[in-house]
Design a protein around this motif. Structure first.
Motif, PDB file in Angstrom:
ATOM      1  N   HIS A  79      -8.593  -1.439  42.109  1.00 15.93           N
ATOM      2  CA  HIS A  79      -8.977  -1.336  43.514  1.00 15.93           C
ATOM      3  C   HIS A  79      -8.913   0.105  43.994  1.00 15.93           C
ATOM      4  O   HIS A  79      -9.859   0.613  44.611  1.00 15.93           O
ATOM      5  CB  HIS A  79      -8.050  -2.214  44.360  1.00 15.93           C
ATOM      6  N   TYR A  80      -7.821   0.783  43.706  1.00 10.59           N
ATOM      7  CA  TYR A  80      -7.651   2.140  44.256  1.00 10.59           C
ATOM      8  C   TYR A  80      -8.371   3.205  43.436  1.00 10.59           C
ATOM      9  O   TYR A  80      -8.693   4.272  43.959  1.00 10.59           O
ATOM     10  CB  TYR A  80      -6.161   2.454  44.400  1.00 10.59           C
ATOM     11  N   LEU A  81      -8.663   2.907  42.173  1.00 12.05           N
ATOM     12  CA  LEU A  81      -9.439   3.852  41.372  1.00 12.05           C
ATOM     13  C   LEU A  81     -10.791   4.137  42.002  1.00 12.05           C
ATOM     14  O   LEU A  81     -11.284   5.264  41.986  1.00 12.05           O
ATOM     15  CB  LEU A  81      -9.649   3.308  39.959  1.00 12.05           C
ATOM     16  N   THR A  82     -11.396   3.115  42.559  1.00 13.08           N
ATOM     17  CA  THR A  82     -12.746   3.271  43.124  1.00 13.08           C
ATOM     18  C   THR A  82     -12.735   3.648  44.600  1.00 13.08           C
ATOM     19  O   THR A  82     -13.793   3.793  45.200  1.00 13.08           O
ATOM     20  CB  THR A  82     -13.541   1.967  42.947  1.00 13.08           C
ATOM     21  N   ARG A  83     -11.553   3.825  45.183  1.00 14.14           N
ATOM     22  CA  ARG A  83     -11.460   4.126  46.610  1.00 14.14           C
ATOM     23  C   ARG A  83     -10.615   5.360  46.888  1.00 14.14           C
ATOM     24  O   ARG A  83     -10.006   5.475  47.950  1.00 14.14           O
ATOM     25  CB  ARG A  83     -10.891   2.901  47.357  1.00 14.14           C
ATOM     26  N   THR A  84     -10.577   6.265  45.925  1.00 11.04           N
ATOM     27  CA  THR A  84      -9.777   7.484  46.060  1.00 11.04           C
ATOM     28  C   THR A  84     -10.667   8.698  45.837  1.00 11.04           C
ATOM     29  O   THR A  84     -11.411   8.756  44.844  1.00 11.04           O
ATOM     30  CB  THR A  84      -8.617   7.493  45.046  1.00 11.04           C
ATOM     31  N   SER A  85     -10.597   9.662  46.764  1.00 14.37           N
ATOM     32  CA  SER A  85     -11.465  10.842  46.682  1.00 14.37           C
ATOM     33  C   SER A  85     -10.831  11.991  45.910  1.00 14.37           C
ATOM     34  O   SER A  85     -11.481  12.982  45.625  1.00 14.37           O
ATOM     35  CB  SER A  85     -11.827  11.325  48.093  1.00 14.37           C
ATOM     36  N   HIS A  86      -9.542  11.886  45.577  1.00 15.15           N
ATOM     37  CA  HIS A  86      -8.821  12.911  44.826  1.00 15.15           C
ATOM     38  C   HIS A  86      -8.851  14.254  45.556  1.00 15.15           C
ATOM     39  O   HIS A  86      -9.170  15.288  44.972  1.00 15.15           O
ATOM     40  CB  HIS A  86      -9.364  13.035  43.401  1.00 15.15           C
ATOM     41  N   GLY A  87      -8.482  14.217  46.825  1.00 16.62           N
ATOM     42  CA  GLY A  87      -8.418  15.436  47.625  1.00 16.62           C
ATOM     43  C   GLY A  87      -7.165  16.239  47.394  1.00 16.62           C
ATOM     44  O   GLY A  87      -6.911  17.212  48.105  1.00 16.62           O
ATOM     45  N   SER A  88      -6.359  15.853  46.420  1.00 18.70           N
ATOM     46  CA  SER A  88      -5.159  16.592  46.034  1.00 18.70           C
ATOM     47  C   SER A  88      -5.170  16.786  44.534  1.00 18.70           C
ATOM     48  O   SER A  88      -5.590  15.906  43.787  1.00 18.70           O
ATOM     49  CB  SER A  88      -3.901  15.824  46.451  1.00 18.70           C
ATOM     50  N   THR A  89      -4.665  17.931  44.072  1.00 20.33           N
ATOM     51  CA  THR A  89      -4.591  18.178  42.631  1.00 20.33           C
ATOM     52  C   THR A  89      -3.598  17.243  41.960  1.00 20.33           C
ATOM     53  O   THR A  89      -3.629  17.072  40.744  1.00 20.33           O
ATOM     54  CB  THR A  89      -4.182  19.631  42.355  1.00 20.33           C
ATOM     55  N   LEU A  90      -2.701  16.629  42.735  1.00 20.33           N
ATOM     56  CA  LEU A  90      -1.733  15.703  42.160  1.00 20.33           C
ATOM     57  C   LEU A  90      -2.368  14.357  41.812  1.00 20.33           C
ATOM     58  O   LEU A  90      -1.831  13.604  41.007  1.00 20.33           O
ATOM     59  CB  LEU A  90      -0.579  15.472  43.140  1.00 20.33           C
ATOM     60  N   SER A  91      -3.500  14.047  42.421  1.00 21.43           N
ATOM     61  CA  SER A  91      -4.063  12.718  42.305  1.00 21.43           C
ATOM     62  C   SER A  91      -4.514  12.400  40.885  1.00 21.43           C
ATOM     63  O   SER A  91      -4.211  11.334  40.346  1.00 21.43           O
ATOM     64  CB  SER A  91      -5.233  12.556  43.274  1.00 21.43           C
ATOM     65  N   GLY A  92      -5.273  13.309  40.269  1.00 18.41           N
ATOM     66  CA  GLY A  92      -5.722  13.077  38.904  1.00 18.41           C
ATOM     67  C   GLY A  92      -4.557  12.923  37.954  1.00 18.41           C
ATOM     68  O   GLY A  92      -4.585  12.095  37.024  1.00 18.41           O
ATOM     69  N   LEU A  93      -3.501  13.717  38.170  1.00 18.73           N
ATOM     70  CA  LEU A  93      -2.313  13.634  37.336  1.00 18.73           C
ATOM     71  C   LEU A  93      -1.706  12.235  37.395  1.00 18.73           C
ATOM     72  O   LEU A  93      -1.413  11.620  36.359  1.00 18.73           O
ATOM     73  CB  LEU A  93      -1.293  14.672  37.817  1.00 18.73           C
ATOM     74  N   VAL A  94      -1.517  11.714  38.606  1.00 18.85           N
ATOM     75  CA  VAL A  94      -0.895  10.399  38.761  1.00 18.85           C
ATOM     76  C   VAL A  94      -1.781   9.312  38.172  1.00 18.85           C
ATOM     77  O   VAL A  94      -1.297   8.403  37.476  1.00 18.85           O
ATOM     78  CB  VAL A  94      -0.603  10.129  40.248  1.00 18.85           C
ATOM     79  N   HIS A  95      -3.087   9.387  38.427  1.00 19.04           N
ATOM     80  CA  HIS A  95      -3.993   8.377  37.881  1.00 19.04           C
ATOM     81  C   HIS A  95      -3.999   8.422  36.352  1.00 19.04           C
ATOM     82  O   HIS A  95      -4.030   7.371  35.691  1.00 19.04           O
ATOM     83  CB  HIS A  95      -5.404   8.572  38.435  1.00 19.04           C
ATOM     84  N   GLY A  96      -4.000   9.618  35.778  1.00 22.51           N
ATOM     85  CA  GLY A  96      -3.951   9.731  34.330  1.00 22.51           C
ATOM     86  C   GLY A  96      -2.673   9.136  33.763  1.00 22.51           C
ATOM     87  O   GLY A  96      -2.682   8.458  32.727  1.00 22.51           O
TER      88      GLY A  96
END
Length: 788
Positions: free
Chosen positions: A641-658
């Motif tokens: 759900h949140y993978l498709t609804r996140t814009s990754h406006g923070s450099t931390l976001s990709g890290l957490v998702h990975g």
């Protein structure tokens, strides 16, 4: 490039700010951006020097009201060294012909090298080669060696080396309407072959002393009129023969221990330090020692970027930091974005430091403990008990979050409600626990750590209100890590109810604090109870709240907050077609007269942060404690759900998702890992890296290898490992320091785990894998085949 150097070829004005951040040099005490010494601050270049913890507070007029901001201060610029042919203009890449230009950051030695070949016409050229260091052994010293070589001519060259006291804070365009004049009472002079500059900050009254000496084979003269003391010499150039000048500086502030006066200390130090060659040798030795303690072996391009990330983490938070009263600046000591403030980034930084430089982690936690009283005062002011730590912290621990922020897309100043991110307190508690588990520092846990945990738990216990209809406790009026959502659509007051991340981490804090209090030695527990007025009724309430905090769900998915499922869906494809980069979706929508509060759209990981902080088993246990039915299928749907609804406006976001996907769906994990690795080096946020690196994301990528891929946990007196094989990182190794064991070596390669424990008098290490436990004594190695 190799994993030992980071190199830029050619001069590109549009890339200078980025290069200056990524080529900054520091030692944990101060850092200087990688600007060219012959260039002054302008729209292309921004030299900046920042001392850890050196802040100043000013009030500016914004939108008809006074706005107070505290900033990390840009201190006098020690870099200036300019040169010209007699009677000609000063040479810079922006005003002269550049035939060749190369900038090389030597990661192993912590040295920045540049080589520029200036065309002078009529077949003549001047080659300028410089080596720069900010000394890792002596944290108050920096040096610049400049070598000039004439090509096609003999003649003279004028050289001027200066200290510039006219600097302001002007490195972030959106702050330029604010007062950036932090320095006052600038005085200059000369003594014993050196020039010096002293000044002070305007309101915090931090005194600064800086001294410089210039060494050359020709006579050096001094000019000290005004705020820019300079040393001058005229070099005799012979075609093809290099001529060298060395500039050495010392920097002190009145915050330093064991000095009487910063100016005297600077002048005295610069007069005593050895020449450049000896300085460089000592500097390399200090870096060698750091690299041994933080050895990381990852092959290929990921390894090269990880080494750069590690380099910048060590420059911001070195062993020198252990002697300072400073926190984790979100943008390092590399620029002025976020005003040098301390947010929650230690949540991503300390897990790495704990296993390499625990003395630095302890110092960073002591920064928080020294501000515990201020946090308790902040809680009382809003009618709460316990400690309410600020979202943005600076010198004294008060809330530094601005009341207004500028949307550059619309040009409008808007209310800033991010101070409602009270989850920062849970991050501090989490860091206390993780540090003590990794280091075995029972003394800290039983004293300062227990005090912080108790007051943070007390805040959550008091903030939770019981809802008779739900039969659960709720925490209302907060903002979660997402940051996009700060109010319900159309609401008059800011804040959201039952942010899942906030509630679950609050429950963890309450449960963990009860455990710590129960394990305290009786005498220590009695002291703590007496000093804080803790009673049995409060402990019973914490136990109840830790089991009954509300976790909202919708459509079989964990909701980011209560009511999230009622928000509208966003036309993601339409906005991507219209704007391309939609990382800052909040700014885009506001400029359109809309608000992101209306949509199921997140800036960065929020609910999924739980999968970053807690292993699958621990997270499942937390949900069970809360009586919430979250099985593997529910968590998988939540991730989708949140993978498709996140814009990754923070450099931390990709890290957490990975990190989360490495355990949920490995095939997709690498895309997000790549984004985390590239965040700063490719400036994926579009111009933000030039304002300072993103320290949390850099440290987080290191921790992704150290803990994320290995499944490494430090708990119950053991090292727990549950490795995740990623094809893109099939072989890697690192060292760590664990509970008195130095240089424990781990290597994973193709289904095989090797652990080597160095010789010592320490106790054996208990290693626990999903299917077995192994005890390794000092001097032993284990070679373990992994199952699955």
């Amino acid at each position: 490039m190799t994993d030992q150097v980071w190199e830029y070829e050619g001069y590109a004005p549009e890339d200078e700010r980025l290069r200056e951040s990524l080529c900054a040099l520091g030692n944990g005490y101060f850092a200087t951006r990688g600007a060219l010494p012959e260039c002054a601050a302008d729209e292309v270049h921004y030299p900046g020097t920042y001392v850890a913890g050196c802040y100043n507070r000013l009030t500016s007029e914004v939108a008809g009201r006074g706005v107070e901001n505290e900033d990390m201060v840009n201190l006098p610029n020690w870099l200036p060294l300019r040169f010209r042919l007699p009677g000609g203009p000063w040479l810079t890449p922006d005003t002269a012909t550049v035939l060749d230009h190369r900038q090389t950051l030597h990661l192993t030695s912590g040295m920045l090298e540049r080589r520029t070949r200036y065309g002078l016409g009529e077949g003549r050229a001047l080659v300028v080669r410089q080596e720069r260091l900010v000394h890792m052994g002596d944290p108050h010293v920096a040096a610049l060696r400049t070598e000039f070589t004439a090509e096609g001519f003999d003649g003279t060259l004028e050289v001027e080396a200066a200290l510039d006291g006219t600097v302001t804070n002007a490195g972030v365009p959106r702050y330029r309407d604010l007062d950036g004049r932090h320095l006052t009472h600038v005085h200059t002079g000369a003594a014993d072959g050196t020039v010096w500059l002293r000044c002070r900050t305007r309101t915090s009254d931090i005194r600064v002393g800086m001294a410089a000496r210039l060494s050359a084979d020709t006579p050096v003269t001094v000019r000290c009129d005004g705020p820019r003391p300079a040393q001058h010499t005229v070099l005799r150039l012979t075609d093809g023969r290099p001529v060298t000048v060395d500039k050495t500086i010392a920097l002190h502030t009145s915050r330093d221990p064991a000095i009487s006066d910063p100016l005297y200390a600077a002048v005295d130090r610069v007069g005593r330090v050895p020449g450049f060659d000896v300085l460089l040798d000592d500097h390399i030795t200090a870096w060698d020692q750091l690299w041994r303690r933080a050895d990381l072996d990852v092959p290929g391009e990921p390894g090269r970027i990880l080494r750069l990330h590690l380099f910048h983490v060590l420059q911001t938070l070195s062993p020198h930091t252990a002697d300072l009263d400073v926190g984790v600046p979100a943008r390092g000591l590399h620029g002025e974005a976020y005003r040098g403030h301390v947010f929650w980034d230690e949540l991503f930084v300390l897990p790495y430091l704990n296993l390499h430089f625990p003395e630095v982690s302890r110092a960073l936690l002591r920064y928080r403990h020294r501000r515990l009283e201020q946090a308790c005062t902040a809680a009382r002011e809003v009618g709460r008990r316990g400690a309410m730590y600020p979202w943005q912290s600076g010198s004294d621990g008060r809330e530094e979050t601005q009341r207004l922020h500028l949307n550059p897309n619309s040009g409008r100043w808007l209310p800033d409600h991010s101070r409602l991110q009270h989850h920062v307190g849970s991050a501090i508690a989490y860091n206390v626990w993780q540090y003590c588990q990794a280091s075995g520092d029972a003394e800290f846990l039983q004293t300062k750590g227990a005090e912080m945990l108790l007051q943070i738990a007390r805040f959550w216990g008091d903030a939770a209100v019981y809802d008779e209809d739900l039969g659960r406790h709720r925490i209302k009026g907060v903002v979660g890590p997402d940051e996009y959502h700060d109010a319900y659509p159309g609401a008059e007051l800011p804040g959201l109810d039952d942010n899942t991340y906030t509630n679950v981490t609050a429950a963890w804090v309450l449960a963990r604090t009860l455990e710590v209090l129960d394990d305290l030695p009786e005498s220590r527990r009695r002291e703590l109870v007496e000093r804080t007025g803790l009673d049995g009724g409060e402990l019973e309430q914490w136990e109840d709240v830790s089991r009954t905090l509300h976790v909202p769900l919708h459509a079989g998915v964990i909701s980011q907050f209560e009511g999230y499922g009622d928000l509208e869906e966003l036309d993601w494809d339409g906005y991507r077609r219209k704007y391309g980069d939609i990382r800052r979706l909040d700014r885009i929508l506001e400029a359109e007269g809309d608000t992101v509060n209306r949509y199921q759209a997140s800036k960065q990981a929020d609910v999924l942060m739980l999968g970053y902080l807690f292993s699958p088993a621990e997270l499942a246990g937390l949900f069970r404690r809360l009586g919430v039915a979250v099985d593997d299928e529910t968590w998988s749907r939540t991730v989708d759900h949140y993978l498709t609804r996140t814009s990754h406006g923070s450099t931390l976001s990709g890290l957490v998702h990975g990190w989360v996907l490495a355990r949920a769906r490995r095939a997709e994990a690498w895309k997000f890992c790549q984004e985390a690795l590239q965040g700063d080096v490719a400036d994926l946020q579009g111009g933000t890296t030039g304002e300072g690196i993103h320290l949390g994301a850099m440290a987080g990528t290191l921790d992704f290898v150290q803990r994320g891929l290995t499944g490494l946990e430090t708990r119950a007196g053991a090292l727990w490992l549950d490795p995740v094989p990623l094809p893109e990182l099939s072989s890697y190794g690192f060292v760590l320091r664990y509970q008195g064991h130095w240089d424990v070596r781990l290597r994973l390669s193709r289904g095989r785990l090797e652990i080597a424990v160095p010789e010592s008098e320490a106790s054996p290490i208990e290693v626990r894998l999903p299917d077995r436990s192994v005890s390794l004594r000092p001097g032993e190695s284990g070679h373990l085949l992994l199952v699955g």
